[in-house]
Motif scaffolding. Structure first.
Motif, short mmCIF file in Angstrom:
data_model
loop_
_atom_site.label_atom_id
_atom_site.label_comp_id
_atom_site.label_asym_id
_atom_site.label_seq_id
_atom_site.Cartn_x
_atom_site.Cartn_y
_atom_site.Cartn_z
N MET A 135 0.82 -1.21 0.00
CA MET A 135 0.00 0.00 0.00
C MET A 135 0.85 1.27 0.00
O MET A 135 0.41 2.31 0.49
CB MET A 135 -0.91 0.00 1.23
N GLN A 136 2.05 1.19 -0.52
CA GLN A 136 2.98 2.32 -0.41
C GLN A 136 2.41 3.61 -0.98
O GLN A 136 2.41 4.64 -0.30
CB GLN A 136 4.30 1.99 -1.09
N PHE A 171 0.02 9.01 -0.02
CA PHE A 171 -1.05 9.97 -0.30
C PHE A 171 -1.88 10.24 0.95
O PHE A 171 -2.19 11.39 1.26
CB PHE A 171 -1.94 9.43 -1.42
N TYR A 172 -2.25 9.18 1.65
CA TYR A 172 -3.07 9.31 2.87
C TYR A 172 -2.38 10.18 3.92
O TYR A 172 -2.99 11.10 4.48
CB TYR A 172 -3.36 7.92 3.44
N ASN A 173 -1.13 9.90 4.18
CA ASN A 173 -0.41 10.68 5.20
C ASN A 173 -0.24 12.13 4.79
O ASN A 173 -0.29 13.03 5.64
CB ASN A 173 0.95 10.03 5.48
N SER A 229 8.27 7.76 6.21
CA SER A 229 8.56 6.36 6.51
C SER A 229 7.96 5.44 5.46
O SER A 229 8.55 4.41 5.10
CB SER A 229 8.00 6.00 7.90
N ALA A 230 6.79 5.80 4.93
CA ALA A 230 6.11 4.97 3.93
C ALA A 230 6.85 4.94 2.60
O ALA A 230 6.62 4.06 1.77
CB ALA A 230 4.69 5.48 3.72
N MET A 255 14.60 5.96 3.49
CA MET A 255 14.28 7.21 4.19
C MET A 255 14.61 7.14 5.68
O MET A 255 14.52 8.16 6.38
CB MET A 255 12.79 7.53 4.03
N GLN A 256 15.00 5.97 6.18
CA GLN A 256 15.21 5.81 7.62
C GLN A 256 16.29 6.75 8.16
O GLN A 256 16.20 7.22 9.29
CB GLN A 256 15.61 4.35 7.92
N LYS A 257 17.29 7.05 7.36
CA LYS A 257 18.35 7.94 7.83
C LYS A 257 17.87 9.35 8.08
O LYS A 257 18.54 10.15 8.75
CB LYS A 257 19.51 7.94 6.84
#
Length: 266
Positions: free
Chosen positions: A64-65, A70-72, A191-192, A197-199
């Motif tokens: 669901m990436q 989009f949702y966030n 994060s999604a 992106m963790q860094k």
């Protein structure tokens, strides 16, 4: 512009004031004419929490990436919109940070605050999708007591405030929560996007601290009205804020200690 008396509930009974007669200005607003739609959504949410993981047991996790990004983004922008609208209305009306009554008139500033708080409630309905994404992605460990309690309780609690006291002391509670959610959903959105992106997400720990500070500020502000407020804002609503903020603080602090203190010790 035609305006009404400052507080149309002045001569109402306790039950009418707190349980049956909400703000007349909200007539026609979806969810606001009756508590039934809100309770239907509340019940469906709990049903989803109960049955969703069972339904997904035989299914593969959904990817669901795109939908999550989009949702966030949508929730982040809605939180930004409500926070700005509430802040502008409060500044225009010279809100007192000690004790502020609700302006039930048709003054544009009062209507701006009421509308901002209504959309704040709508955001609480939309945010129930957080749990849906956990379920369909089979992230059941994320569906904790803290997660479910936070999402479920905020729905009737926020509806009650918006229906009966859409302004005054309700401003600070809703503004702080909207402000925190700007950053929270920005974090979720980043994060999604994926592991790369963790860094850039080193500030998660500070996001939890911001949430804890939020609950302390809300509880302190509401407690002042319970003990010393004399501006006419109903103390019952402030007492409810104190209780809920204390519960949330306890749950989030427990999460913080388990997550970050444990990591520090390992």
């Amino acid at each position: 512009m035609k305006s009404r008396m400052a507080d149309p509930r002045e001569n109402m009974t306790f039950v009418e004031t707190y349980l049956t007669h909400g703000d007349d200005r909200l007539q026609g607003y979806f969810f606001m004419d009756s508590p039934i739609p809100m309770w239907v959504v509340f019940s469906l949410y709990l049903l989803m929490v109960k049955l969703g993981p069972r339904v997904m047991e035989s299914q593969k996790p959904m990817q669901m990436q795109g939908a999550m990004i989009f949702y966030n983004l949508v929730v982040m922008l809605l939180s930004f919109f409500t926070a700005v609208q509430m802040l502008v209305a409060a500044i225009q009306s010279s809100y007192s940070m000690a004790c502020q009554p609700v302006d039930y008139s048709d003054d544009p500033r009062a209507l701006r605050m009421m509308n901002a708080l209504y959309w704040y409630f709508v955001s609480k309905v939309i945010e129930l999708a957080d749990t849906f994404f956990f379920i369909v992605r089979k992230k059941d460990k994320q569906i904790t007591v803290l997660h479910v309690y936070h999402h479920a309780v905020m729905l009737p609690h926020t509806w009650w405030f918006v229906k009966f006291v859409p302004g005054g002391q309700t401003f600070l509670v809703s503004f702080l929560n909207s402000f925190v959610h700007i950053w929270m959903y920005a974090y979720y959105g980043l994060s999604a996007m994926g592991p790369h992106m963790q860094k850039y997400l080193w500030w998660k720990k500070y996001l939890t601290k911001l949430q804890l500070v939020q609950f302390v500020l809300i509880a302190s502000h509401a407690l002042y009205n319970v003990c010393f407020g004399n501006c006419g804002f109903p103390r019952l609503f402030s007492l409810s804020s104190v209780i809920q903020s204390t519960i949330f603080f306890s749950l989030f602090m427990n999460f913080y200690l388990k997550t970050y203190k444990k990591q520090k010790g390992t």
